[in-house]
Design a protein around this motif. Structure first.
Motif, mmCIF file in Angstrom:
data_model
loop_
_atom_site.group_PDB
_atom_site.id
_atom_site.type_symbol
_atom_site.label_atom_id
_atom_site.label_comp_id
_atom_site.label_asym_id
_atom_site.label_seq_id
_atom_site.Cartn_x
_atom_site.Cartn_y
_atom_site.Cartn_z
ATOM 1 N N MET A 197 0.853 -1.192 0.000
ATOM 2 C CA MET A 197 0.000 0.000 0.000
ATOM 3 C C MET A 197 0.889 1.241 0.000
ATOM 4 S SD MET A 197 -3.050 1.356 0.001
ATOM 5 C CE MET A 197 -4.256 0.156 0.609
ATOM 6 N N ILE A 198 0.750 2.061 -1.018
ATOM 7 C CA ILE A 198 1.561 3.274 -1.134
ATOM 8 C C ILE A 198 0.760 4.492 -0.681
ATOM 9 C CG2 ILE A 198 2.883 4.725 -2.717
ATOM 10 C CD1 ILE A 198 3.311 2.237 -4.442
ATOM 11 N N ILE A 199 -0.482 4.596 -1.127
ATOM 12 C CA ILE A 199 -1.383 5.648 -0.674
ATOM 13 C C ILE A 199 -2.669 4.965 -0.222
ATOM 14 C CG2 ILE A 199 -2.740 7.677 -1.336
ATOM 15 C CD1 ILE A 199 -0.629 8.315 -3.420
ATOM 16 N N GLY A 200 -3.130 5.244 0.989
ATOM 17 C CA GLY A 200 -4.330 4.594 1.501
ATOM 18 C C GLY A 200 -5.177 5.527 2.340
ATOM 19 N N LEU A 216 -3.590 3.629 -3.738
ATOM 20 C CA LEU A 216 -2.542 3.212 -4.660
ATOM 21 C C LEU A 216 -1.773 2.063 -4.049
ATOM 22 C CD1 LEU A 216 -0.763 3.524 -7.186
ATOM 23 C CD2 LEU A 216 0.517 5.312 -5.964
ATOM 24 N N THR A 217 -1.772 0.927 -4.742
ATOM 25 C CA THR A 217 -1.008 -0.236 -4.298
ATOM 26 C C THR A 217 -0.066 -0.663 -5.410
ATOM 27 O OG1 THR A 217 -2.804 -1.695 -5.016
ATOM 28 C CG2 THR A 217 -2.758 -1.070 -2.696
ATOM 29 N N TYR A 218 0.971 -1.395 -5.007
ATOM 30 C CA TYR A 218 1.987 -1.820 -5.968
ATOM 31 C C TYR A 218 2.394 -3.260 -5.691
ATOM 32 C CZ TYR A 218 6.468 -2.582 -8.161
ATOM 33 O OH TYR A 218 7.481 -3.137 -8.891
ATOM 34 N N GLY A 219 2.678 -3.982 -6.758
ATOM 35 C CA GLY A 219 3.214 -5.337 -6.645
ATOM 36 C C GLY A 219 3.342 -5.954 -8.023
ATOM 37 N N GLU A 220 4.349 -6.780 -8.224
ATOM 38 C CA GLU A 220 4.575 -7.503 -9.482
ATOM 39 C C GLU A 220 4.793 -6.567 -10.669
ATOM 40 O OE1 GLU A 220 2.037 -11.187 -10.007
ATOM 41 O OE2 GLU A 220 0.810 -10.099 -8.544
ATOM 42 N N GLY A 221 5.299 -5.369 -10.410
ATOM 43 C CA GLY A 221 5.486 -4.410 -11.490
ATOM 44 C C GLY A 221 4.209 -3.717 -11.905
ATOM 45 N N ILE A 222 3.132 -3.902 -11.121
ATOM 46 C CA ILE A 222 1.811 -3.372 -11.469
ATOM 47 C C ILE A 222 1.347 -2.402 -10.381
ATOM 48 C CG2 ILE A 222 -0.597 -3.957 -11.934
ATOM 49 C CD1 ILE A 222 0.515 -6.835 -12.590
ATOM 50 N N LYS A 260 -7.527 15.755 -6.602
ATOM 51 C CA LYS A 260 -6.207 16.061 -6.046
ATOM 52 C C LYS A 260 -5.472 14.771 -5.673
ATOM 53 C CE LYS A 260 -7.154 20.656 -4.114
ATOM 54 N NZ LYS A 260 -7.275 21.461 -2.862
ATOM 55 N N ALA A 261 -6.210 13.825 -5.081
ATOM 56 C CA ALA A 261 -5.606 12.553 -4.695
ATOM 57 C C ALA A 261 -5.214 11.733 -5.924
ATOM 58 C CB ALA A 261 -6.567 11.759 -3.818
ATOM 59 N N LEU A 262 -6.052 11.790 -6.957
ATOM 60 C CA LEU A 262 -5.728 11.069 -8.191
ATOM 61 C C LEU A 262 -4.475 11.640 -8.834
ATOM 62 C CD1 LEU A 262 -6.424 8.965 -10.312
ATOM 63 C CD2 LEU A 262 -8.012 10.602 -11.341
ATOM 64 N N GLN A 263 -4.359 12.959 -8.834
ATOM 65 C CA GLN A 263 -3.154 13.592 -9.374
ATOM 66 C C GLN A 263 -1.913 13.146 -8.601
ATOM 67 O OE1 GLN A 263 -3.132 17.862 -9.128
ATOM 68 N NE2 GLN A 263 -1.159 18.069 -10.166
ATOM 69 N N GLU A 264 -2.032 13.086 -7.274
ATOM 70 C CA GLU A 264 -0.909 12.633 -6.455
ATOM 71 C C GLU A 264 -0.529 11.193 -6.794
ATOM 72 O OE1 GLU A 264 0.263 11.717 -1.771
ATOM 73 O OE2 GLU A 264 -1.682 12.596 -2.263
ATOM 74 N N ALA A 265 -1.526 10.333 -6.957
ATOM 75 C CA ALA A 265 -1.253 8.934 -7.283
ATOM 76 C C ALA A 265 -0.580 8.806 -8.648
ATOM 77 C CB ALA A 265 -2.554 8.126 -7.256
ATOM 78 N N ILE A 266 -1.062 9.573 -9.621
ATOM 79 C CA ILE A 266 -0.474 9.527 -10.969
ATOM 80 C C ILE A 266 0.973 9.971 -10.934
ATOM 81 C CG2 ILE A 266 -0.576 10.544 -13.277
ATOM 82 C CD1 ILE A 266 -3.659 10.746 -12.820
ATOM 83 N N MET A 267 1.264 11.033 -10.215
ATOM 84 C CA MET A 267 2.647 11.518 -10.133
ATOM 85 C C MET A 267 3.536 10.524 -9.401
ATOM 86 S SD MET A 267 2.631 14.134 -11.921
ATOM 87 C CE MET A 267 4.346 14.565 -11.613
#
Length: 273
Positions: A9-12, A18-24, A44-51
């Motif tokens: 979990m990167i952003i929760g 935003l979560t990450y694993g397996e290159g995804i 605003k949160a979506l922009q943060e996740a995209i960046m």
């Protein structure tokens, strides 16, 4: 342990997870109580996740999803109504954030796969479908433009992407009649990439994401860039860009690995080098 359990979990705990694993990377809209409707906080949160994804070299594929039973029902109508006479000024700010978000998703180097369950409606919902590189939906999914239904117009780039995906006449039908498009029709007219049974949606999206993540990232990024740039160009204008990208990619280790794998009749192992 499920795939989701194994992810970092990167952003929760906000309107976007935003979560990450397996290159995804999985960018998930997280306002299920409001049908994942877009408001300022979500954008605003979506922009943060995209960046965050943009700066993470581990990411080779992106899943764009919605928490709950609905992918995205467009803008948050209740918030719009609460603005009263200030709505025009509010929407000038809101559409600026929305444009930053959809442009950011298009410009991510990693391909974006939209996972659609339930409804994808309104400017934000249908707009996200338009800017995703691949769209997989459940067979009960429904799509609707919705802008003119509330006296507004399509946004999130839909006026540009819809005509390219489904053709001018069908696009005009969708944005003027605001009729619901069932999943099977959405696949037939090119609005989505693939329709699968609802119960298979999660597995099919992850299967596609893993396949993309196993590909050559620089080649896929270049291909995505060429395809999006080519949407607004003529045939001849696209040729020099293609030539430059192919020549540059041919000098990468991934290209040599891919060629060698063909000769040796094996699956290539791409590193992004």
């Amino acid at each position: 342990m499920t795939t989701e359990d194994a992810r970092e979990m990167i952003i929760g705990d906000g309107p976007v997870l935003l979560t990450y694993g397996e290159g995804i990377a999985n960018i998930q809209l997280n306002r299920p109580e409001s049908a994942n409707g877009f408001n300022i906080d979500l954008m605003k949160a979506l922009q943060e996740a995209i960046m965050t994804v943009h700066g993470d070299k581990r990411v080779r594929a992106v899943i764009l999803s919605g928490n709950g039973k609905i992918f995205c029902a467009g803008g948050d109508v209740k918030e719009f109504l609460s603005k009263g006479e200030e709505l025009p000024n509010f929407l000038r700010m809101a559409t600026a954030y929305l444009q930053i978000c959809v442009s950011g998703l298009v410009n991510l180097e990693a391909p974006v796969i939209a996972k659609v369950q339930g409804f994808a409606t309104g400017g934000a919902g249908l707009g996200l479908i338009g800017i995703a590189d691949l769209v997989i939906c459940g067979d009960s999914a429904k799509f609707m433009a919705g802008g003119t239904r509330v006296g507004m117009a399509p946004d999130a780039g839909a006026t540009a992407t819809l005509t390219k995906m489904v053709g001018f006449r069908r696009a005009m039908d969708l944005v003027l009649t605001n009729r619901f498009v069932e999943a099977q029709e959405a696949e037939r007219i090119g609005l989505v990439t693939r329709t699968v049974p609802d119960e298979d949606l999660d597995a099919e999206v992850w299967k596609m994401a893993r396949m993309i993540a196993a590909g050559a990232p620089r080649a896929q990024a270049a291909t995505k860039r060429l395809m999006w740039n080519g949407m607004g160009r003529g045939f001849e204008a696209s040729l020099p860009d293609e030539a430059r990208e192919v020549s540059a990619l041919s000098g990468t280790k991934d290209s040599l690995e891919g060629l060698q794998a063909v000769i040796e009749r094996r699956a290539p192992v791409f590193t992004g080098e």
